[in-house]
Design a protein around this motif. Structure first.
Motif, mmCIF file in Angstrom:
data_model
loop_
_atom_site.group_PDB
_atom_site.id
_atom_site.type_symbol
_atom_site.label_atom_id
_atom_site.label_comp_id
_atom_site.label_asym_id
_atom_site.label_seq_id
_atom_site.Cartn_x
_atom_site.Cartn_y
_atom_site.Cartn_z
ATOM 1 N N ASN A 150 0.814 -1.218 0.000
ATOM 2 C CA ASN A 150 0.000 0.000 0.000
ATOM 3 C C ASN A 150 0.848 1.270 0.000
ATOM 4 O OD1 ASN A 150 -2.335 -1.536 0.148
ATOM 5 N ND2 ASN A 150 -2.222 -1.640 2.383
ATOM 6 N N HIS A 151 2.140 1.142 -0.248
ATOM 7 C CA HIS A 151 3.005 2.316 -0.155
ATOM 8 C C HIS A 151 2.687 3.365 -1.214
ATOM 9 C CE1 HIS A 151 5.328 0.030 -3.166
ATOM 10 N NE2 HIS A 151 5.737 1.220 -3.575
ATOM 11 N N TYR A 152 2.064 2.989 -2.315
ATOM 12 C CA TYR A 152 1.710 3.982 -3.339
ATOM 13 C C TYR A 152 0.721 4.997 -2.788
ATOM 14 C CZ TYR A 152 3.951 0.997 -6.793
ATOM 15 O OH TYR A 152 4.863 0.266 -7.490
ATOM 16 N N GLU A 153 -0.178 4.555 -1.943
ATOM 17 C CA GLU A 153 -1.196 5.443 -1.392
ATOM 18 C C GLU A 153 -0.747 6.089 -0.085
ATOM 19 O OE1 GLU A 153 -4.490 2.882 -0.899
ATOM 20 O OE2 GLU A 153 -4.756 2.545 -3.053
ATOM 21 N N ASN A 154 -0.059 5.348 0.751
ATOM 22 C CA ASN A 154 0.198 5.807 2.111
ATOM 23 C C ASN A 154 1.532 6.524 2.301
ATOM 24 O OD1 ASN A 154 -2.228 4.582 2.693
ATOM 25 N ND2 ASN A 154 -1.293 2.713 3.449
ATOM 26 N N CYS A 155 2.408 6.498 1.327
ATOM 27 C CA CYS A 155 3.730 7.118 1.492
ATOM 28 C C CYS A 155 3.930 8.328 0.586
ATOM 29 C CB CYS A 155 4.825 6.083 1.230
ATOM 30 S SG CYS A 155 4.839 4.746 2.421
ATOM 31 N N LYS A 156 2.857 8.954 0.155
ATOM 32 C CA LYS A 156 2.993 10.094 -0.758
ATOM 33 C C LYS A 156 3.718 11.261 -0.109
ATOM 34 C CE LYS A 156 -0.428 9.871 -4.325
ATOM 35 N NZ LYS A 156 -1.621 10.413 -4.899
ATOM 36 N N GLU A 157 3.364 11.580 1.116
ATOM 37 C CA GLU A 157 3.943 12.754 1.771
ATOM 38 C C GLU A 157 5.461 12.646 1.941
ATOM 39 O OE1 GLU A 157 4.025 14.772 6.106
ATOM 40 O OE2 GLU A 157 2.117 13.895 5.477
ATOM 41 N N PRO A 158 5.990 11.542 2.516
ATOM 42 C CA PRO A 158 7.457 11.472 2.641
ATOM 43 C C PRO A 158 8.174 11.458 1.291
ATOM 44 C CG PRO A 158 6.428 9.643 3.832
ATOM 45 C CD PRO A 158 5.351 10.414 3.162
ATOM 46 N N VAL A 159 7.586 10.815 0.300
ATOM 47 C CA VAL A 159 8.215 10.763 -1.020
ATOM 48 C C VAL A 159 8.229 12.147 -1.656
ATOM 49 C CG1 VAL A 159 7.985 9.845 -3.352
ATOM 50 C CG2 VAL A 159 7.696 8.340 -1.396
ATOM 51 N N GLU A 160 7.145 12.913 -1.498
ATOM 52 C CA GLU A 160 7.099 14.259 -2.073
ATOM 53 C C GLU A 160 8.104 15.188 -1.391
ATOM 54 O OE1 GLU A 160 3.059 15.509 -1.874
ATOM 55 O OE2 GLU A 160 2.468 14.301 -3.606
ATOM 56 N N ARG A 161 8.234 15.090 -0.063
ATOM 57 C CA ARG A 161 9.225 15.903 0.647
ATOM 58 C C ARG A 161 10.635 15.563 0.161
ATOM 59 N NH1 ARG A 161 8.866 14.973 6.650
ATOM 60 N NH2 ARG A 161 7.856 13.096 5.940
ATOM 61 N N TYR A 162 10.919 14.277 0.035
ATOM 62 C CA TYR A 162 12.228 13.826 -0.432
ATOM 63 C C TYR A 162 12.489 14.314 -1.862
ATOM 64 C CZ TYR A 162 15.903 10.603 -1.906
ATOM 65 O OH TYR A 162 17.052 10.070 -2.408
ATOM 66 N N ALA A 163 11.513 14.146 -2.738
ATOM 67 C CA ALA A 163 11.692 14.546 -4.134
ATOM 68 C C ALA A 163 11.880 16.056 -4.257
ATOM 69 C CB ALA A 163 10.503 14.093 -4.965
ATOM 70 N N ARG A 164 11.107 16.843 -3.493
ATOM 71 C CA ARG A 164 11.243 18.299 -3.544
ATOM 72 C C ARG A 164 12.650 18.730 -3.151
ATOM 73 N NH1 ARG A 164 7.609 19.932 0.310
ATOM 74 N NH2 ARG A 164 6.072 18.383 -0.221
ATOM 75 N N LEU A 165 13.198 18.094 -2.140
ATOM 76 C CA LEU A 165 14.528 18.480 -1.678
ATOM 77 C C LEU A 165 15.619 18.019 -2.640
ATOM 78 C CD1 LEU A 165 15.965 19.875 0.696
ATOM 79 C CD2 LEU A 165 16.389 17.604 1.590
ATOM 80 N N VAL A 166 15.502 16.811 -3.144
ATOM 81 C CA VAL A 166 16.540 16.270 -4.022
ATOM 82 C C VAL A 166 16.588 17.029 -5.349
ATOM 83 C CG1 VAL A 166 17.187 14.226 -5.342
ATOM 84 C CG2 VAL A 166 16.573 14.003 -2.969
ATOM 85 N N LEU A 167 15.466 17.511 -5.815
ATOM 86 C CA LEU A 167 15.439 18.199 -7.102
ATOM 87 C C LEU A 167 15.879 19.656 -7.020
ATOM 88 C CD1 LEU A 167 12.169 16.698 -8.600
ATOM 89 C CD2 LEU A 167 14.527 16.096 -9.126
ATOM 90 N N LYS A 168 16.059 20.173 -5.821
ATOM 91 C CA LYS A 168 16.541 21.546 -5.684
ATOM 92 C C LYS A 168 18.007 21.628 -6.084
ATOM 93 C CE LYS A 168 13.763 23.317 -1.891
ATOM 94 N NZ LYS A 168 13.847 23.774 -0.498
ATOM 95 N N ARG A 169 18.415 22.805 -6.473
ATOM 96 C CA ARG A 169 19.820 23.028 -6.797
ATOM 97 C C ARG A 169 20.650 22.892 -5.528
ATOM 98 N NH1 ARG A 169 21.759 28.405 -9.858
ATOM 99 N NH2 ARG A 169 22.503 27.121 -11.550
ATOM 100 N N ASP A 170 21.724 22.177 -5.592
ATOM 101 C CA ASP A 170 22.612 21.897 -4.454
ATOM 102 C C ASP A 170 21.883 21.226 -3.300
ATOM 103 O OD1 ASP A 170 24.905 22.777 -5.615
ATOM 104 O OD2 ASP A 170 24.891 24.737 -4.659
ATOM 105 N N VAL A 171 20.848 20.482 -3.582
ATOM 106 C CA VAL A 171 20.090 19.699 -2.611
ATOM 107 C C VAL A 171 19.604 20.571 -1.457
ATOM 108 C CG1 VAL A 171 20.035 17.485 -1.416
ATOM 109 C CG2 VAL A 171 21.722 17.842 -3.151
#
Length: 110
Positions: free
Chosen positions: A73-94
């Motif tokens: 069920n991680h597709y539905e229940n883990c959206k928030e941590p994945v979005e936080r991680y993706a937002r940070l990783v995609l920033k310039r200089d992390v």
């Protein structure tokens, strides 16, 4: 006892850019105007880089923990941590706090 089961607390603030010291001379080459400030700014930038890397590691650990806990069920229940991680990783200089240079090519080497 232990705080392992307590909800995680996250500080919500942003750091201002730290002062930087450029090289003096023509074209930004040569000796620094103030060598002590220059070395301090290099050290501060290294510390900020380490903080950014450790933040990424913590967020990655949260994503892995959520995936393991939720299973299929991680597709539905883990959206928030994945979005936080993706937002940070995609920033310039992390998401690292950088000084404001007069010449941005010095900052990113472009």
């Amino acid at each position: 006892m232990t705080d392992m089961y307590d909800p995680k607390r996250v500080a919500n603030f942003s750091m201002p850019p730290y002062p930087s010291e450029d090289h003096g001379g023509e074209g930004g080459l040569g000796r620094a105007k103030d060598p002590v400030k220059y070395l301090q700014s290099i050290e501060q930038r290294a510390r900020e880089r380490q903080v950014a890397y450790e933040t990424v590691k913590l967020l990655r650990r949260d994503v892995i923990e959520c995936y393991r806990k939720e299973g299929v069920n991680h597709y539905e229940n883990c959206k928030e941590p994945v979005e936080r991680y993706a937002r940070l990783v995609l920033k310039r200089d992390v998401g690292q706090v950088n000084p404001t240079f007069t010449d941005e090519t010095k900052n990113y080497g472009m």
